[in-house]
Design a protein around this motif. Structure first.
Motif, short mmCIF file in Angstrom:
data_model
loop_
_atom_site.label_atom_id
_atom_site.label_comp_id
_atom_site.label_asym_id
_atom_site.label_seq_id
_atom_site.Cartn_x
_atom_site.Cartn_y
_atom_site.Cartn_z
N PHE A 78 0.84 -1.19 0.00
CA PHE A 78 0.00 0.00 0.00
C PHE A 78 0.88 1.25 0.00
O PHE A 78 1.82 1.35 0.75
CB PHE A 78 -0.86 -0.04 1.27
N ARG A 79 0.55 2.16 -0.87
CA ARG A 79 1.25 3.44 -0.87
C ARG A 79 0.22 4.56 -0.81
O ARG A 79 -0.57 4.73 -1.72
CB ARG A 79 2.10 3.62 -2.14
N TYR A 80 0.25 5.29 0.27
CA TYR A 80 -0.71 6.38 0.42
C TYR A 80 0.00 7.59 0.99
O TYR A 80 0.66 7.50 2.02
CB TYR A 80 -1.85 5.99 1.35
N LEU A 81 -0.09 8.72 0.31
CA LEU A 81 0.52 9.94 0.78
C LEU A 81 -0.51 10.69 1.60
O LEU A 81 -1.49 11.21 1.06
CB LEU A 81 0.95 10.79 -0.42
N PRO A 82 -0.37 10.71 2.92
CA PRO A 82 -1.42 11.26 3.76
C PRO A 82 -1.52 12.76 3.65
O PRO A 82 -0.64 13.44 3.10
CB PRO A 82 -1.00 10.83 5.17
N LEU A 83 -2.60 13.26 4.23
CA LEU A 83 -2.96 14.67 4.19
C LEU A 83 -1.78 15.62 4.32
O LEU A 83 -1.45 16.35 3.40
CB LEU A 83 -3.96 14.92 5.34
N LEU A 84 -1.10 15.60 5.47
CA LEU A 84 -0.08 16.61 5.71
C LEU A 84 1.24 16.30 5.03
O LEU A 84 2.06 17.18 4.83
CB LEU A 84 0.13 16.78 7.21
N GLU A 112 -6.35 9.18 8.63
CA GLU A 112 -7.27 10.31 8.56
C GLU A 112 -8.12 10.29 7.29
O GLU A 112 -9.20 10.87 7.23
CB GLU A 112 -6.50 11.63 8.68
N SER A 113 -7.64 9.60 6.27
CA SER A 113 -8.33 9.54 4.98
C SER A 113 -9.66 8.82 5.06
O SER A 113 -10.46 8.89 4.12
CB SER A 113 -7.44 8.85 3.95
N ARG A 114 -9.94 8.12 6.17
CA ARG A 114 -11.23 7.41 6.28
C ARG A 114 -12.41 8.37 6.17
O ARG A 114 -13.50 7.97 5.75
CB ARG A 114 -11.32 6.62 7.57
N LEU A 115 -12.19 9.64 6.53
CA LEU A 115 -13.27 10.61 6.41
C LEU A 115 -13.79 10.70 4.98
O LEU A 115 -15.00 10.83 4.76
CB LEU A 115 -12.79 11.99 6.86
N ALA A 116 -12.90 10.62 4.01
CA ALA A 116 -13.29 10.77 2.61
C ALA A 116 -14.22 9.65 2.18
O ALA A 116 -15.26 9.89 1.56
CB ALA A 116 -12.05 10.82 1.72
N THR A 117 -13.84 8.41 2.49
CA THR A 117 -14.66 7.29 2.05
C THR A 117 -15.98 7.24 2.79
O THR A 117 -17.04 6.95 2.20
CB THR A 117 -13.89 5.97 2.22
N LEU A 118 -15.95 7.49 4.09
CA LEU A 118 -17.20 7.53 4.86
C LEU A 118 -18.17 8.52 4.23
O LEU A 118 -19.36 8.22 4.02
CB LEU A 118 -16.92 7.93 6.30
N TRP A 119 -17.66 9.70 3.91
CA TRP A 119 -18.52 10.73 3.33
C TRP A 119 -19.01 10.33 1.94
O TRP A 119 -20.18 10.51 1.62
CB TRP A 119 -17.78 12.06 3.25
N ALA A 120 -18.11 9.80 1.12
CA ALA A 120 -18.48 9.45 -0.26
C ALA A 120 -19.59 8.41 -0.29
O ALA A 120 -20.52 8.50 -1.10
CB ALA A 120 -17.25 8.94 -1.01
N ALA A 179 -8.87 13.76 -2.07
CA ALA A 179 -10.04 13.13 -1.46
C ALA A 179 -10.11 13.44 0.03
O ALA A 179 -11.16 13.85 0.55
CB ALA A 179 -10.00 11.62 -1.68
N VAL A 180 -9.01 13.26 0.75
CA VAL A 180 -9.06 13.43 2.20
C VAL A 180 -9.37 14.87 2.58
O VAL A 180 -10.16 15.13 3.50
CB VAL A 180 -7.75 12.94 2.87
N ASP A 181 -8.79 15.84 1.90
CA ASP A 181 -9.05 17.24 2.23
C ASP A 181 -10.49 17.62 1.90
O ASP A 181 -11.11 18.41 2.62
CB ASP A 181 -8.07 18.14 1.49
N ASN A 182 -11.05 17.05 0.84
CA ASN A 182 -12.45 17.31 0.54
C ASN A 182 -13.36 16.64 1.56
O ASN A 182 -14.43 17.16 1.87
CB ASN A 182 -12.78 16.84 -0.88
#
Length: 458
Positions: A3-9, A237-245, A161-164
């Protein structure tokens, strides 16, 4: 597949290392037009219940980042991405980020609830900037240049996605707080927030990758292509994006986009006891706790113990090195690093990846800890100020301090928003919950969190 994910900050590494989206740091043009008195924020106050006993002034000092002419542009009325404080001078960046704007909105809502008329005008101004800002399929870009009084983008802009997700939950809380208000001005602000939420639906739909079954992390304007990685970890923190979507698209982004996301815990020994904290990608404190600024995760998760144990590991490390908690933050030489702990990092423990470690902590992570343990967090924050008075700046507390007491000259808008947000989180959560109830999303959210259980323990 690794898994490669560049987090928010972590994305801010690009910004702070020289390729700034809006050019060099400059003060606002001294010839800018005079701002009407009714749209000037020269004082910030919220209800007294949010000021912890013995920490009142320190909370106010950090909240004052959001004063006009300090951390907020006198011309654009939007918070700067960050400021530098050197020799008594506050030097702002020439750009902002959408998550910092979202957290500023949360502060404005609290000011409105306190009865501040200027905050009503300002919230309308901020919504106007968002309505006029360039977007991608209704989604906001992560960084915006501050061009005069407008938000602009350049060729490197990314719709993240995460910032939105952060902005979407914030707009939901705005709606919950002000909708159907007896003051028609506030009711109209809630309807404008709802319109922005609804305009985002096409963007959430196209971010979903049906082949992978997950949300794409975003879209690059420079490459005219989706970012190459996906949001596929629950513990970030990116879970917010998928929950919202999932909620806002009424299932067009399916439940499985969240329920199939991986969650890993890892064994650790603390004071002779064996625990299994959840592992975030970088082991950074905010990755585990930022979503709680909008959602009552302690009630939603089947077992919040994994977050509490994650915190225990951070407590031990902080005590060993006499620093605040470790989280993505400035470095003391004004760079930026996605600081984390190897013991709580999935990337390190499962894949052997190198992560950014060190003996630098950040005050905003201790503030996030306030949501879990108010008494201990306040004690630690007060002790930090007592031992290291150099942490205080004209724009709030410095973003980072190392074990030798060196501090960064940067104060970051997003981190100040998290700092203040931890103290008003209960109110924000209530407003978000009201929106979700009104829109019929509460049961969906609860069902999604039922899947917040570990797939494996390392």
């Amino acid at each position: 597949m690794k898994f490669r994910y560049l987090p928010l900050l972590a994305l801010s590494i690009f910004v702070f290392t020289g390729c700034k989206s809006g050019g060099s740091n400059q003060n606002d043009d001294p010839t800018e037009p005079i701002v009407p008195d009714q749209d000037v924020i020269s004082q910030i106050r919220i209800e007294s219940k949010y000021y912890p006993a013995g920490f009142e002034q320190s909370l106010q000092d950090n909240m004052d980042y959001f004063l006009d002419g300090v951390g907020v542009s006198n011309l654009a009325h939007i918070p700067f991405d960050h400021v530098l404080v050197n020799d008594g001078e506050v030097i702002p960046s020439s750009y902002t980020n959408i998550s910092a704007i979202a957290l500023y909105i949360n502060v404005l809502i609290q000011m409105i609830e306190y009865g501040n008329e200027a905050a009503i005008t300002r919230l309308g101004t901020v919504l106007g900037k968002l309505e006029q800002a360039p977007k991608w399929n209704g989604l906001f870009y992560w960084l915006y240049e501050l061009e005069g009084s407008s938000l602009a983008i350049n060729d490197t802009a990314i719709a993240s996605a995460v910032d939105n997700g952060i902005m979407s939950f914030t707009l939901a809380g705005l709606y919950g707080a002000l909708n159907n208000h007896t003051d028609e001005r506030l009711n109209q602000l809630s309807l404008r927030a709802e319109a922005l939420i609804n305009q985002q639906v096409p963007g959430w739909n196209v971010l979903y990758d049906s082949n992978r079954g997950f949300l794409r992390a975003g879209w690059s304007r420079e490459d005219h292509a989706y970012l190459s990685y996906h949001v596929d970890r629950k513990a970030n923190e990116s879970r917010l994006a998928t929950l919202w979507a999932v909620m806002i698209t009424d299932g067009q982004v399916p439940y499985t986009a969240f329920t199939d996301m991986t969650l890993v815990r890892g064994g650790a020994s603390i004071a002779g006891s064996y625990i299994t904290p959840m592992l975030t990608w970088d082991g950074s404190y905010f990755q585990a706790t930022l979503p709680a600024l909008w959602l009552d995760e302690q009630s939603l998760m089947p077992s919040y113990e994994m977050v509490e144990e994650f915190t225990q590991v951070h407590l031990q490390y902080a005590d060993e090195h006499s620093i605040p908690f470790v989280s993505a933050s400035s470095t003391v030489d004004d760079g930026y690093a996605a600081f984390g702990l190897e013991a709580t990092s999935e990337s390190y423990r499962k894949y052997g990846d190198s992560i950014e470690t060190g003996i630098t902590g950040t005050p905003h992570a201790l503030a996030l800890y306030y949501m879990l343990s108010p008494t201990d967090a306040i004690q630690r924050l007060n002790q930090l100020k007592l031992n290291s008075p150099q942490i205080e700046t004209l724009a709030g507390w410095a973003d980072a301090i190392d074990s030798s007491g060196r501090v960064s000259s940067q104060v970051i808008g997003l981190d100040q928003g998290m700092f203040v947000g931890a103290f008003i989180a209960e109110s924000v959560r209530e407003n978000v919950a009201l929106y979700l109830d009104l829109k019929g999303h509460t049961s969906t959210l609860q069902s999604l969190y039922n899947a917040f259980v570990a797939d494996e323990i390392l």
